[in-house]
Design a protein around this motif. Structure first.
Motif, short mmCIF file in Angstrom:
data_model
loop_
_atom_site.label_atom_id
_atom_site.label_comp_id
_atom_site.label_asym_id
_atom_site.label_seq_id
_atom_site.Cartn_x
_atom_site.Cartn_y
_atom_site.Cartn_z
N MET A 1 0.85 -1.20 0.00
CA MET A 1 0.00 0.00 0.00
C MET A 1 0.88 1.25 0.00
SD MET A 1 -2.83 1.24 2.82
CE MET A 1 -3.90 -0.15 2.50
N THR B 1 1.05 7.28 1.16
CA THR B 1 0.01 8.32 1.25
C THR B 1 -1.32 7.72 1.65
OG1 THR B 1 1.13 9.59 -0.48
CG2 THR B 1 -1.16 10.17 0.00
N SER B 2 -1.68 6.62 1.03
CA SER B 2 -2.94 5.95 1.37
C SER B 2 -2.93 5.44 2.80
CB SER B 2 -3.20 4.79 0.40
OG SER B 2 -3.24 5.24 -0.93
N LEU C 1 -3.39 8.36 5.23
CA LEU C 1 -4.79 8.81 5.28
C LEU C 1 -5.65 7.82 6.05
CD1 LEU C 1 -5.26 10.19 1.65
CD2 LEU C 1 -5.17 11.50 3.77
N LEU C 2 -5.40 6.53 5.83
CA LEU C 2 -6.16 5.49 6.53
C LEU C 2 -5.95 5.59 8.04
CD1 LEU C 2 -7.92 2.93 6.41
CD2 LEU C 2 -5.81 1.61 6.15
#
Length: 434
Positions: A1, A4-5, A8-9
């Motif tokens: 993953m 950045t993702s 945010l998660l």
């Protein structure tokens, strides 16, 4: 993953946990566990070690001692003695007894280390006295609400200890660095009061009879024991004779002796001060432990380093980064207390600030000033709630009364940003390099 993702998660997860009412420490630890699950098969080992390292530090022992020192003195007649002892010296200055609010908050803040405690305790004595003598209530309320924030700026400060531990910098250096900005804030507050008084002579009571120098000294004599305690605690650290932890222990012993000599030390007050200090210290240490684990987990994911690199590539420049961080902290201050603001952001922000070339001791004072601003920022500025309770006024009315003093805090942030060495880092470098 992608990082950045993942970032945010994790941010969404933390917000959901906090909004759901889960304790801050547990929310931080749970977010850390989620982050660690992506990079390590057994995060439990890291959780245990991070909790132990965060709470088993000798340096952190200064925190509960300073808290206990403040709790002991909070139960003495210190606030009343401060008002009575300082008032003779400001009778001829424009604004007169309104300056006592600033001086008393500065002195009480140096022993309490708490913004809310400083605001509530000094206001309890000062407001009725100022009303009785006919001083402008709006200016009195505004000065007390903002001067109460000096409890976290004038060393020794609980917030400064939390930042120093979280950012892994010297507690003593942060204490010394906060001295000049604290004096600047007090000076700007008093300057505004003097200018306001000269422009609004009709809003002040008639001049009180003068006092002789001897009478002033006799009335101020009750301040000497507390002043000596403050000088001994802070001076021992500044001179290098004691560490922050040792100075805190001396402070507790001195405050117990002072309370005994003034007749306010009873078995009940002793137990109440110990219980209050235990509750607050455990809460802060639990939050620090959760933040330490989250910091370790975030470091393993590589998110802080990636963010630091990303911010650096934006080409904002050092002052652009600081301006953005100032806005972020002011927004956070509308919903979080100072300790939470620091521990929630340190793992992300410190690498960015370090990469931008800022001194981390300077950044600690920068954050403390922003926390001061947050204390009087609606809708959740804690000092606004305190003054609302003390006066029965609406929060908006208290916030408007605080606005000119709020501007003085913003001006101080600008001054230390433009002159960081002269106003912040120069003094600790001078004193600790000998």
């Amino acid at each position: 993953m992608a990082l950045t993702s993942l970032a945010l998660l994790l941010l969404v997860l933390l917000c959901v946990l906090l909004a759901g009412g889960l304790w801050i420490a547990l929310s931080l630890a749970a977010t850390g566990l989620a982050a660690m699950a992506f990079v390590h098969p057994s995060p439990g080992t890291f959780l245990a070690s991070a909790f132990w390292e965060a709470t088993g530090s000798w340096t952190l022992a200064a925190l509960p001692m300073f808290v206990w020192m403040g709790e002991i003195l909070f139960r003495t007649r210190l606030s009343e003695e401060l008002f009575n002892g300082l008032s003779p010296w400001v009778r001829r200055i424009p604004g007169r007894l309104l300056h006592v609010n600033i001086l008393a908050c500065g002195l009480f803040g140096s022993v309490s280390g708490s913004s809310a405690a400083t605001c509530a305790t000094v206001s309890k004595i000062a407001l009725p006295e100022l009303r009785r003598r006919g001083y402008d209530e709006r200016t009195a309320i505004g000065s007390l609400a903002t001067a109460g924030t000096l409890g976290i700026m004038i060393p020794p400060s609980i917030i400064m200890v939390v930042y120093a531990v979280a950012a892994e910098v010297s507690i003593v250096r942060v204490f010394i660095a906060g001295l000049i900005p604290g004096v600047i804030v007090m000076g700007l507050f008093s300057l505004y009061i003097a200018v306001w008084a000269l422009l609004n002579p009709a809003k002040q009571p008639p001049m009180e009879p003068g006092m002789g120098f001897g009478a002033k000294l006799r009335q101020s004599a009750q301040l000497i024991p507390c002043a000596l305690l403050i000088v001994a605690v802070i001076g021992s650290m500044f001179a290098g004779w004691a560490t922050a932890t040792e100075a805190a222990a001396f402070g507790v012993a001195g405050s117990l002796l002072l309370a005994a000599l003034t007749g306010t030390l009873t078995w009940r007050s002793f137990l109440d001060s110990l219980a209050g200090a235990t509750r607050l210290s455990c809460m802060i240490m639990f939050i620090l432990a959760g933040a330490a684990f989250l910091t370790k987990a975030m470091a393993l994911t590589g998110i802080p380093a990636a963010l630091a690199e990303g911010v650096a590539t934006l080409g904002l420049g050092p002052y652009g980064i600081i301006a953005i961080l100032a806005c972020v902290y002011i927004v956070l201050g509308t919903a979080l207390d100072g300790v939470s603001m620091i521990v929630l952001t340190t793992s992300i922000v410190v690498p960015i600030v370090d990469k931008a070339g800022f001194d981390l001791v300077w950044f600690g004072i920068f954050i403390v000033l922003l926390v001061e601003i947050a204390e009087v920022t609606p809708p959740l500025g804690f000092n606004l709630f305190v003054m609302q309770t003390m006066t029965g006024k609406e929060q908006g009315e208290v916030a408007l009364a605080s606005l000119p003093f709020f501007a003085m805090l913003v001006l101080t942030v600008a001054l230390i940003t433009v002159f960081p060495v002269a106003l912040v880092t120069g003094l600790p470098d001078l004193l600790l390099s000998r």
